[in-house]
Every structure is written in structure tokens, then in C-alpha cells.
Write a protein that holds these residues in place. Structure first.
Motif, PDB file in Angstrom:
ATOM      1  N   ALA A 140       6.846 -37.339 -26.674  1.00  0.00           N
ATOM      2  CA  ALA A 140       6.244 -38.631 -26.317  1.00  0.00           C
ATOM      3  C   ALA A 140       4.986 -38.408 -25.474  1.00  0.00           C
ATOM      4  N   PRO A 164       6.645 -35.181 -30.296  1.00  0.00           N
ATOM      5  CA  PRO A 164       8.092 -35.039 -30.050  1.00  0.00           C
ATOM      6  C   PRO A 164       8.445 -35.166 -28.576  1.00  0.00           C
ATOM      7  N   SER A 183      -0.952 -27.969 -23.396  1.00  0.00           N
ATOM      8  CA  SER A 183      -2.248 -27.779 -22.744  1.00  0.00           C
ATOM      9  C   SER A 183      -2.303 -26.438 -22.013  1.00  0.00           C
ATOM     10  N   GLY A 193       0.428 -28.567 -32.750  1.00  0.00           N
ATOM     11  CA  GLY A 193      -0.480 -29.684 -33.045  1.00  0.00           C
ATOM     12  C   GLY A 193      -1.795 -29.525 -32.310  1.00  0.00           C
ATOM     13  N   ASN A 249      -6.314 -31.233 -26.660  1.00  0.00           N
ATOM     14  CA  ASN A 249      -6.343 -29.876 -26.083  1.00  0.00           C
ATOM     15  C   ASN A 249      -7.187 -28.866 -26.852  1.00  0.00           C
TER      16      ASN A 249
HETATM   17  N1  LIG Z   1       0.164 -38.078 -37.919  1.00  0.00           N
HETATM   18  C1  LIG Z   1      -0.277 -38.681 -36.847  1.00  0.00           C
HETATM   19  O1  LIG Z   1      -0.767 -39.812 -36.903  1.00  0.00           O
HETATM   20  C2  LIG Z   1      -0.180 -37.998 -35.528  1.00  0.00           C
HETATM   21  C3  LIG Z   1      -0.272 -38.726 -34.340  1.00  0.00           C
HETATM   22  C4  LIG Z   1      -0.155 -38.030 -33.129  1.00  0.00           C
HETATM   23  C5  LIG Z   1       0.039 -36.661 -33.137  1.00  0.00           C
HETATM   24  N2  LIG Z   1       0.096 -35.966 -34.318  1.00  0.00           N
HETATM   25  C6  LIG Z   1       0.310 -34.498 -34.351  1.00  0.00           C
HETATM   26  O2  LIG Z   1       1.377 -34.154 -33.488  1.00  0.00           O
HETATM   27  C7  LIG Z   1       0.918 -33.188 -32.541  1.00  0.00           C
HETATM   28  C8  LIG Z   1       1.657 -33.291 -31.251  1.00  0.00           C
HETATM   29  O3  LIG Z   1       1.424 -34.571 -30.651  1.00  0.00           O
HETATM   30  P1  LIG Z   1       1.390 -34.700 -29.077  1.00  0.00           P
HETATM   31  O4  LIG Z   1       0.310 -33.836 -28.545  1.00  0.00           O
HETATM   32  O5  LIG Z   1       1.411 -36.139 -28.740  1.00  0.00           O
HETATM   33  O6  LIG Z   1       2.797 -33.975 -28.742  1.00  0.00           O
HETATM   34  P2  LIG Z   1       3.777 -33.917 -27.525  1.00  0.00           P
HETATM   35  O7  LIG Z   1       4.381 -32.550 -27.656  1.00  0.00           O
HETATM   36  O8  LIG Z   1       4.671 -35.101 -27.537  1.00  0.00           O
HETATM   37  O9  LIG Z   1       2.867 -34.005 -26.210  1.00  0.00           O
HETATM   38  C9  LIG Z   1       2.070 -32.938 -25.814  1.00  0.00           C
HETATM   39  C10 LIG Z   1       1.731 -33.046 -24.339  1.00  0.00           C
HETATM   40  O10 LIG Z   1       2.926 -32.997 -23.578  1.00  0.00           O
HETATM   41  C11 LIG Z   1       2.739 -32.201 -22.424  1.00  0.00           C
HETATM   42  N3  LIG Z   1       3.646 -31.053 -22.512  1.00  0.00           N
HETATM   43  C12 LIG Z   1       3.979 -30.331 -23.605  1.00  0.00           C
HETATM   44  N4  LIG Z   1       4.879 -29.396 -23.305  1.00  0.00           N
HETATM   45  C13 LIG Z   1       5.140 -29.510 -21.991  1.00  0.00           C
HETATM   46  C14 LIG Z   1       6.007 -28.825 -21.109  1.00  0.00           C
HETATM   47  N5  LIG Z   1       6.779 -27.834 -21.525  1.00  0.00           N
HETATM   48  N6  LIG Z   1       6.003 -29.209 -19.804  1.00  0.00           N
HETATM   49  C15 LIG Z   1       5.223 -30.206 -19.367  1.00  0.00           C
HETATM   50  N7  LIG Z   1       4.378 -30.905 -20.167  1.00  0.00           N
HETATM   51  C16 LIG Z   1       4.340 -30.556 -21.473  1.00  0.00           C
HETATM   52  C17 LIG Z   1       1.274 -31.798 -22.404  1.00  0.00           C
HETATM   53  O11 LIG Z   1       0.602 -32.797 -21.675  1.00  0.00           O
HETATM   54  P3  LIG Z   1      -0.635 -32.517 -20.696  1.00  0.00           P
HETATM   55  O12 LIG Z   1      -1.811 -32.481 -21.609  1.00  0.00           O
HETATM   56  O13 LIG Z   1      -0.592 -33.670 -19.779  1.00  0.00           O
HETATM   57  O14 LIG Z   1      -0.393 -31.192 -20.026  1.00  0.00           O
HETATM   58  C18 LIG Z   1       0.894 -31.854 -23.858  1.00  0.00           C
HETATM   59  O15 LIG Z   1      -0.479 -32.057 -24.067  1.00  0.00           O
HETATM   60  C19 LIG Z   1      -0.579 -33.467 -32.448  1.00  0.00           C
HETATM   61  O16 LIG Z   1      -1.310 -32.393 -31.891  1.00  0.00           O
HETATM   62  C20 LIG Z   1      -0.910 -33.722 -33.879  1.00  0.00           C
HETATM   63  O17 LIG Z   1      -1.005 -32.493 -34.570  1.00  0.00           O
HETATM   64  C21 LIG Z   1       0.001 -36.622 -35.506  1.00  0.00           C
END
Ligand SMILES: NC(=O)c1ccc[n+]([C@@H]2O[C@H](COP(=O)([O-])OP(=O)(O)OC[C@H]3O[C@@H](n4cnc5c(N)ncnc54)[C@H](OP(=O)(O)O)[C@@H]3O)[C@@H](O)[C@H]2O)c1
Length: 316
Positions: free
Chosen positions: A228, A226, A302, A33, A37
Motif C-alpha cells: 500500500a 503490495p 527506495s 517495480g 524511485n
Molecule cells: N499497473 C498499475 O497501474 C500500477 C500502479 C502502481 C504500481 N504499479 C507497479 O507496482 C510497483 C510497486 O508499487 P509501489 O511502489 O506502490 O509498491 P509498495 O511496495 O506498496 O510501496 C513501495 C514503498 O513502500 C516503502 N517500503 C517498501 N519496503 C519497505 C520496507 N521494507 N520498510 C519500509 N518501507 C518500505 C517505500 O516507501 P518510501 O519511498 O517512503 O521509502 C517504497 O517506495 C510499481 O513500482 C509499479 O511497477 C503498477
């Protein structure tokens, strides 16, 4: 950075693929996604490393939207730059999505679900990403005021025009999803996939029947946020807010969300993950992928290190 040659082992080093509903499309269990970032404020070379790492490990699906950044549009511009620098030779191996539906430009046509707004937005997205077409175009949210038929016919016409190969639905309530499935299927443009928030802390698509509706109609499901937004990782387990974290920016993930009750719940989940010799993030991603009908999870990352950890959940 050095000239990019994709890893020759990208399809044999473990990533698993799921069929998206009844379609011909396979998606990697872990998709990338671009919401956070990948904006103008992020270091280009760092972003480039994350995307190279993703593709080198079989992540073929990139999820964008017109408004991703900040500022809005800058994530798509970065994709355009990476197309030029690294990805153009691999265009046919990539499955690139974008969306329209949230506020993008001033005035009455830069938002929501009118034909005017969707068509203009997709043209802008293609220019920013330097693409002739996207693989997947989403209506980003349900518009209660525009007639559903207007939005849906615009989506049909977009596919007929060749500017998108497939249609996706994001965040529509169940009643509108049912109308969309019927309308689009009758015109031979069945929706490929539904995008909704499903994770161990938010099970709405399961509870509201969205996932079941997708399953029953041969439509894929992809989970956004996924982890949160990082809560379901080791980021906040100490109860504090790391300086470089998303929560420290207090935009969509605010410090006041980390209540003592939530922290206790996260620590309990983490203990369970450790018992299973997994990280909390890995357990959280695997839990989603185990739900019947889920095609893929859209992780944010990130750093390369985070992505590396998350990819484990999509491999055997
Ligand atoms: N359709 C919609 O309305 C909608 C809404 C939201 C999102 N999306 C899509 O879904 C994608 C993912 O959403 P999201 O960015 O909220 O996903 P997420 O995977 O729930 O959260 C990502 C954040 O979690 C942290 N993270 C990820 N992996 C990690 C790990 N292994 N260890 C520690 N921290 C970790 C990082 O935070 P830090 O930045 O703090 O390091 C990263 O920026 C978006 O990019 C977008 O494409 C769609």
C-alpha cells in the motif's frame, strides 16, 4: 561504480519462483517495480545498487511503464543506462515488462488504448530501454471509448511482430478481462498475467472475481502496491510522516490518508506481525503470496535495506 559481475549464488540463495498461470514462465515471488524511485531525480548509483541487489538475489522480473519517472520516460531511460552499464550480459535472464495506456505525450495519440498509441508507445519504450524486445507488454488501463477489439488486435500484432513476447492486462474490469481472454486466446496469444492492486488494505481483485477469473483461465496474477505504497510497513506507525518518505512528496500517497482509524488498523496489524516474529512488511507480502492464483508481488523499494527485508517474504 565497479564493473558488475552478478552474484554466482543468485539462483540458490533462497528466492522461490512460481509458475505464471499455465505458461512456461516462472516468476520470482518478489519482483521489482520501477514506478517510483527510479526517475531522473533519483541518484543513479543508488538505483543501480538496488537493481544489482535485486538481480543478485534472484529477482529476474522488472516492471516498468512508459510513464514511470518522474518525468515520464525517465525510468525507462534509466533501465537503458543500466542495460549498457550492467545488465546487457544478463538480458536472457531478465523478464522485463513495460506498459502503455496513461498519458505519455501531447495530443490525441499519447494516451489510452488505440492501435496508434500502443504501437508508437512500445517503439519509444524500446528505444529508451535500449532493447530489441520486451518480455511482457501491458495495456496499462481499460479504455472505455476505443473498441476493445482494436486494442486487443494491436496486442496480438505486437506479439507477432516480435517486439513483445507476452501480453499482460492491467486494471481492466472483469467484463473486459473476459472479452480479452477470449479474443486473445482465439488468436493463440493468451494473456500471460493480470496486474492489479491487492494488499491487506485493498482486496478488490479477490472481491470482484478477478483473481478467480485468472485462476480459472490459467493466467497469472501479480499484485502492485503490495505494501500500500509503504503504509503496510513500519514507515508511518508513529503517526508522523518521515521526511524522506513517499507520503512526504504528497503525490499519490497523501498525508490526509493517514487517518486515526487507518493508523489504529496498521498498529493492530503490526502487533499481529510481531507475534509471528515478522515485520509488518513481511507479513503483508506473505499474505498476498498465500492467495490462491497469485504468482508474484511487485514491490517498490527506495533503498537496498528495504528490498533486503522484503525479499525475505519470497524465500523459504
Ligand atoms: N499497473 C498499475 O497501474 C500500477 C500502479 C502502481 C504500481 N504499479 C507497479 O507496482 C510497483 C510497486 O508499487 P509501489 O511502489 O506502490 O509498491 P509498495 O511496495 O506498496 O510501496 C513501495 C514503498 O513502500 C516503502 N517500503 C517498501 N519496503 C519497505 C520496507 N521494507 N520498510 C519500509 N518501507 C518500505 C517505500 O516507501 P518510501 O519511498 O517512503 O521509502 C517504497 O517506495 C510499481 O513500482 C509499479 O511497477 C503498477
Amino acid at each position: 561504480m565497479q564493473h558488475y559481475l552478478a552474484n554466482e549464488q543468485r539462483y540458490t540463495n533462497g528466492m522461490q519462483y512460481n509458475r505464471c498461470g499455465n505458461s512456461g514462465i516462472l516468476l520470482p515471488k518478489i519482483s521489482l517495480g520501477w514506478w517510483h524511485n527510479f526517475g531522473a531525480a533519483n541518484d543513479y548509483d543508488k538505483c543501480r545498487s538496488i537493481v544489482r541487489f535485486a538481480f543478485d538475489h534472484g529477482i529476474t522480473h522488472m516492471d516498468l511503464a512508459n510513464n514511470y519517472g518522474p518525468p515520464p520516460g525517465s525510468a525507462e531511460e534509466m533501465m537503458g543506462r543500466m542495460m549498457q552499464d550492467d545488465l546487457r550480459p544478463y538480458r536472457d535472464e531478465l523478464f522485463i515488462a513495460t506498459k502503455a495506456g496513461y498519458e505519455m505525450w501531447p495530443g490525441p495519440y499519447g494516451n489510452w488504448g488505440s492501435r496508434k498509441s500502443l504501437m508508437a508507445s512500445l517503439d519509444q519504450s524500446l528505444k529508451r530501454m535500449k532493447l530489441d524486445y520486451v518480455d511482457l507488454f501491458y495495456t496499462h488501463r481499460y479504455d472505455p471509448e476505443t473498441p476493445l477489439e482494436e486494442t486487443l488486435q494491436a496486442l496480438v500484432d505486437i506479439v507477432r511482430s516480435g517486439k513483445a513476447l507476452y501480453i499482460g492486462i492491467s486494471r481492466w474490469p472483469l467484463h473486459a478481462l473476459k472479452t480479452a481472454i477470449k479474443y486473445l486466446s482465439e488468436r493463440d496469444v493468451p494473456p500471460l498475467i493480470y496486474q492489479g492492486r491487492l494488499n491487506m488494505l485493498d482486496k478488490a481483485p479477490l472481491e470482484e472475481g478477478i483473481l478467480e477469473e485468472c485462476r480459472n483461465n490459467g493466467i497469472g496474477f501479480i499484485s502492485f502496491s503490495p505494501l500500500a505504497q509503504g503504509l503496510l510497513t513500519d514507515r508511518y506507525l508513529q503517526g508522523s510522516v518521515p521526511q524522506d518518505s513517499r507520503m512526504s512528496q504528497a503525490r499519490f500517497l497523501k498525508p490526509e490518508m493517514l487517518t486515526p482509524e487507518l493508523l489504529a488498523q496498521l498498529q493492530e496489524l503490526n502487533a499481529k506481525a510481531l507475534e509471528q516474529e515478522q515485520s509488518l512488511a513481511e507479513m503483508a507480502l506473505r499474505w498476498i503470496l498465500e492467495q490462491q492464483g497469485v504468482t508474484s508481488v511487485l514491490v517498490g523499494a527506495s533503498s537496498v535495506e528495504q528490498l533486503k527485508k522484503n525479499i525475505k517474504a519470497g524465500c523459504e
